[in-house]
Scaffold this motif. Structure first.
Motif, PDB file in Angstrom:
ATOM      1  N   LEU A  65      15.879  22.663  36.437  1.00  0.00           N
ATOM      2  CA  LEU A  65      17.018  23.568  36.570  1.00  0.00           C
ATOM      3  C   LEU A  65      18.277  22.868  37.066  1.00  0.00           C
ATOM      4  CD1 LEU A  65      15.056  26.524  38.223  1.00  0.00           C
ATOM      5  CD2 LEU A  65      15.798  26.358  35.839  1.00  0.00           C
ATOM      6  N   LYS A  66      18.109  21.779  37.807  1.00  0.00           N
ATOM      7  CA  LYS A  66      19.251  21.036  38.330  1.00  0.00           C
ATOM      8  C   LYS A  66      18.843  19.584  38.511  1.00  0.00           C
ATOM      9  CE  LYS A  66      22.287  20.662  42.386  1.00  0.00           C
ATOM     10  NZ  LYS A  66      22.619  21.177  43.747  1.00  0.00           N
ATOM     11  N   ASN A  75      18.865  30.446  45.388  1.00  0.00           N
ATOM     12  CA  ASN A  75      20.264  30.145  45.689  1.00  0.00           C
ATOM     13  C   ASN A  75      20.415  28.957  46.625  1.00  0.00           C
ATOM     14  OD1 ASN A  75      21.953  32.396  44.385  1.00  0.00           O
ATOM     15  ND2 ASN A  75      20.310  33.541  45.381  1.00  0.00           N
ATOM     16  N   SER A 120      19.457  25.767  44.816  1.00  0.00           N
ATOM     17  CA  SER A 120      20.413  25.474  43.755  1.00  0.00           C
ATOM     18  C   SER A 120      21.695  24.860  44.308  1.00  0.00           C
ATOM     19  CB  SER A 120      20.736  26.766  42.991  1.00  0.00           C
ATOM     20  OG  SER A 120      21.637  26.511  41.937  1.00  0.00           O
ATOM     21  N   LEU A 179      16.144  20.408  41.138  1.00  0.00           N
ATOM     22  CA  LEU A 179      15.400  21.652  41.308  1.00  0.00           C
ATOM     23  C   LEU A 179      14.559  21.907  40.073  1.00  0.00           C
ATOM     24  CD1 LEU A 179      14.794  24.360  42.757  1.00  0.00           C
ATOM     25  CD2 LEU A 179      16.905  25.261  41.724  1.00  0.00           C
ATOM     26  N   TYR A 205      20.172  31.459  36.712  1.00  0.00           N
ATOM     27  CA  TYR A 205      19.781  30.640  35.559  1.00  0.00           C
ATOM     28  C   TYR A 205      19.333  31.581  34.446  1.00  0.00           C
ATOM     29  CZ  TYR A 205      19.786  26.725  38.842  1.00  0.00           C
ATOM     30  OH  TYR A 205      20.154  25.793  39.775  1.00  0.00           O
TER      31      TYR A 205
END
Length: 781
Positions: free
Chosen positions: A439-440, A599, A602, A608, A668
């Motif tokens: 995700l990151k 949150n 992130s 992540l 996301y």
């Protein structure tokens, strides 16, 4: 990239352009055609009458004609099976309960004979291992064949949402992880492994996949589903069923709209209108039924106040008539009795049994109402024996189709040697790899040579059952690779470990130790999230759903564990804040059964990932991804919200404005997922064509411009610019997972049909409306 196409009725309705003018040769031949049609009709009637008058009974009909009423009702009864045997040491025997049942009303099936978990009170020591399972089911089958008047073999039904729920089997990632692969071929292979392991042990019906469209992450069973989208769910579900049904009958769960319960409460009413039900919540079931699924299970919930297990329109009209389903319909466990006991639409158990049977439910899972009250319902003329016969015929036909009347037994040696193999574990690892969603990443991943010491921190870093998910049997710990064990086995860095805290219990924590470990490391792998791990202190409802435990086990998810918030429980966020405050490179991993609040991670974590519940090979998969031996390629099958206040938040809902406090967009979105490579799309085209049932051809060239080979998931969405009802903003209509070497390019083509551009309305049914459509094809990042 976006394209707008005006789709006119000329291609959809070709008959309009092919009509002949008045007075043509077609008109002059009308009387001759009518005569011919009349003659053919007479011949058809005569032949049909001759055929049916001479038609011989099928084996099923012959068997059915010899059965007593009690024997028929027994075929429609499926009680819980884990009480049907006893075990002490190496000795196995049939319980008195089983013997009595077979003597009075021979059972047609049993559910969960091989189940092991705290509810069944079976452990690795007291439960059955694969060879014992095969021996027991052979013994039960032999008793049914040799010690009952009709000698009808039994169906043995078992849970298979992410592997057979039994000791010694292969444990795959849960459904939401399976869907994150966006890989139909891999999931068909997974389904084949699940079906093979089930059949080798003597069972023939696998409950799964779960096709409920999940749009409320507070709901406790999100982990079992394939996400929020009907097309993705239907496509992947069909692949799983295709694999399973090479060996067993798959059972689709749960018809219908079970994944949108009011308030997120399991089995609560689904507030949904007919248009949305048909467009969003039934297409996945229809697709898999039309691919040949042999059985379906009804849901616990009500739809607009009408219980699914007593819904004639849903089961008989839609499932059987519209979709041409001729298989077996199971109720969920004790769902027939719920019509009387909790939903109060039946006056007594006999009326509940009659209501379910007339609606189209063939087998009463749990067996209380059919076994105890179906005869009474017949005597009270609430049902007819012909209605009983219809259900029995479908059950017997399934047994014939599965080959049980030819050979109902299995080779016990094969169960010992071919269940839970290394080859099957490799399939589980591949699913875990492909299901992991990045995700990151600010560049920390993959780890380089400069990372010489890694601190593995968190409550889910070294907990076997927290990574396996609900509907999982106890397993030999040596067969499960935790996150910590996978990283240690990789051997690329020195590894230190601290749990830090528990998932839920705030009294179990040593944050200072975790901080000390992290401060001395070059990088931190922080493993947080939730758990669906049941323990032997948990209490259960008669449906098997867990009763929420106030003593703070780790369990925060799994059937019965609905949430009012999505925040991380216990002292996990405090642990995360203290680790992030060190300024060390941190990779945060979420092990979870639902989209939890991300949150904090992130904003502060360098990388992540969500691995959902990654199964038995989760640790091996994580290690490969951390050090770049595998390029992450998972894509989200469900949106991850910013807050509970956004719910429901899913990609296809009609567009809305932002909230005062925050964006209306998810943190996301559906389809999102990063890679260690960069993929570009060029030369994207959409053409208006006519090839068989294809009306639009879309193509794009995908290039891997990154340094590593990897997989890309190409996604195509369609938006109807003007429709007679408001039903969706965007809809996924095609996707393809492709593998590209560094620098490699390939062209991907998609073909859209009239059905892809159609929708349902109560006024017109399924139909196509000509007009402007926008096609979107690109990466979701």
């Amino acid at each position: 990239m976006f394209f707008n196409l005006l789709v006119t009725p000329r291609i959809i309705a070709r008959s309009e352009a092919s009509k002949q003018p008045e007075g043509s040769s077609t008109e002059r031949r009308k009387s001759n055609q009518n005569s011919i049609c009349f003659a053919v009709a007479l011949l058809t009637v005569f032949l049909s009458f001759s055929f049916f008058s001479c038609k011989r009974q099928t084996p099923v009909d012959q068997l059915l004609s010899q059965m007593t009423l009690e024997e028929k009702i027994g075929q429609l009864t499926c009680p819980i099976g884990f009480t049907m045997y006893g075990k002490e040491g190496d000795s196995l025997w049939l319980s008195d309960e089983f013997i009595r049942a077979m003597d009075t009303m021979p059972l047609g099936s049993c559910w969960a004979v091989l189940r092991a978990d705290p509810w069944s009170k079976k452990t690795v020591e007291t439960g059955l291992h694969p060879r014992e399972s095969a021996h027991l089911l052979n013994t039960m089958q032999r008793h049914a064949v040799e010690n009952t008047r009709m000698g009808i073999p039994m169906l043995f039904c078992e849970e298979t949402p992410h592997g057979h729920m039994a000791i010694g089997t292969t444990v795959f990632p849960t459904g939401i992880g399976q869907a994150s692969t966006w890989d139909p071929e891999l999931l068909e292979k997974m389904g084949e492994v699940m079906g093979e392991e089930l059949r080798l042990q003597g069972a023939q019906v696998g409950y799964g996949p779960v096709l409920d469209i999940a749009r409320d992450p507070r709901w406790s069973r999100v982990e079992e589903t394939l996400g929020e989208d009907p097309y993705l769910t239907g496509t992947l579900g069909a692949s799983i069923v295709n694999g399973m049904q090479k060996h067993v009958a798959a059972t689709l769960k749960h018809l219908a709209a079970y994944g949108i319960p009011q308030g997120g409460h399991n089995a609560a009413n689904a507030e949904v209108g007919r248009n949305q039900l048909m467009n969003d919540y039934l297409p996945a079931f229809e697709n898999v039924v039309r691919h040949g699924a042999r059985s379906v299970m009804t849901a616990y919930n009500t739809i607009d106040g009408e219980p699914c297990s007593g819904n004639t329109w849903l089961i008989n009209e839609i499932l059987r008539q519209t979709w041409s389903f001729n298989g077996v319909v199971f109720s969920d466990l004790n769902a027939v009795n719920a019509l009387y006991a909790t939903q109060h639409v039946a006056a007594d158990p006999a009326e509940a049994a009659a209501m379910a049977l007339k609606a189209g439910v063939d087998i009463d899972l749990g067996g209380y109402n059919y076994g105890g009250f179906l005869k009474e319902a017949l005597q009270r003329r609430l049902i007819t024996e012909m209605e009983i016969d219809h259900a029995v015929r479908r059950v017997l036909q399934l047994k014939y189709d599965l080959g049980l009347f030819d050979n109902p037994y299995v080779d016990e040696d094969l169960a010992d040697s071919q269940v839970g193999t290394h080859e099957h574990a490799e399939v589980a690892k591949q699913v875990a790899l492909e299901s992991t969603v990045l995700l990151k990443n600010n560049g920390i991943l993959p780890f380089g040579e400069n990372i010489k010491k890694v601190a593995v921190i968190g409550p889910n870093a070294d907990n076997i059952y927290n990574q396996l998910g609900d509907y999982t049997a106890p397993q030999d710990p040596d067969r499960i690779v935790t996150m910590l064990e996978g990283i240690q086995a990789k051997g690329r860095a020195e590894v230190v470990y601290a749990r830090g805290c528990a998932v839920r219990d705030e009294n179990v924590a040593d944050l200072d130790e975790a901080v000390r470990m992290a401060r001395a490391a070059d990088a931190v792998v922080l493993v947080v999230g939730g758990s669906s791990a049941r323990d032997f202190k948990t209490s259960y409802e008669d449906t098997g759903a867990a009763i929420v435990d106030k003593s703070y086990s780790d369990m925060d998810c799994g059937e019965g564990y609905d949430r009012s918030s999505l925040r991380l429980l216990g002292r996990q966020e405090e642990l995360m804040q203290r680790i992030y405050a060190l300024g060390k490179p941190v990779v945060t991993i979420y092990i979870q059964g639902r989209p939890l609040d991300m949150n904090l991670a992130s904003e502060h974590s360098d990388a992540l990932l969500t691995m959902w519940y990654p199964g038995m090979e989760g640790g091996s998969a994580l290690a490969d991804i951390l050090w770049g031996d595998y390029n992450p390629s998972g894509r989200l099958p469900i949106s991850i919200p910013r807050s509970v206040g956004q719910l429901p938040v899913y990609y296809s809902q009609p567009k809305t404005g932002d909230y005062v406090e925050e964006s209306a967009k998810p943190l996301y979105p559906f389809g999102y997922g990063l890679s260690y490579s960069e993929f570009t799309y060029t030369d994207t085209r959409a053409e208006y064509v006519q090839k068989h049932d294809t009306i639009i051809e879309v193509s794009t060239t995908v290039t891997n411009k990154g340094p590593m080979e990897g997989d890309e998931v190409v996604q195509l969405f369609v938006h109807d610019e003007e429709a007679s009802i408001v039903y969706a903003s965007w809809l996924l209509k095609r996707f393809q997972r492709i593998h590209l070497k560094a620098g490699e390019s390939t062209q991907v083509k998609f073909y859209l049909t009239g059905r892809d551009l159609s929708f349902y309305s109560t006024q017109k049914g399924w139909h196509f409306e000509p007009g402007m459509f926008t096609i979107y094809i690109a990466r979701q990042d």
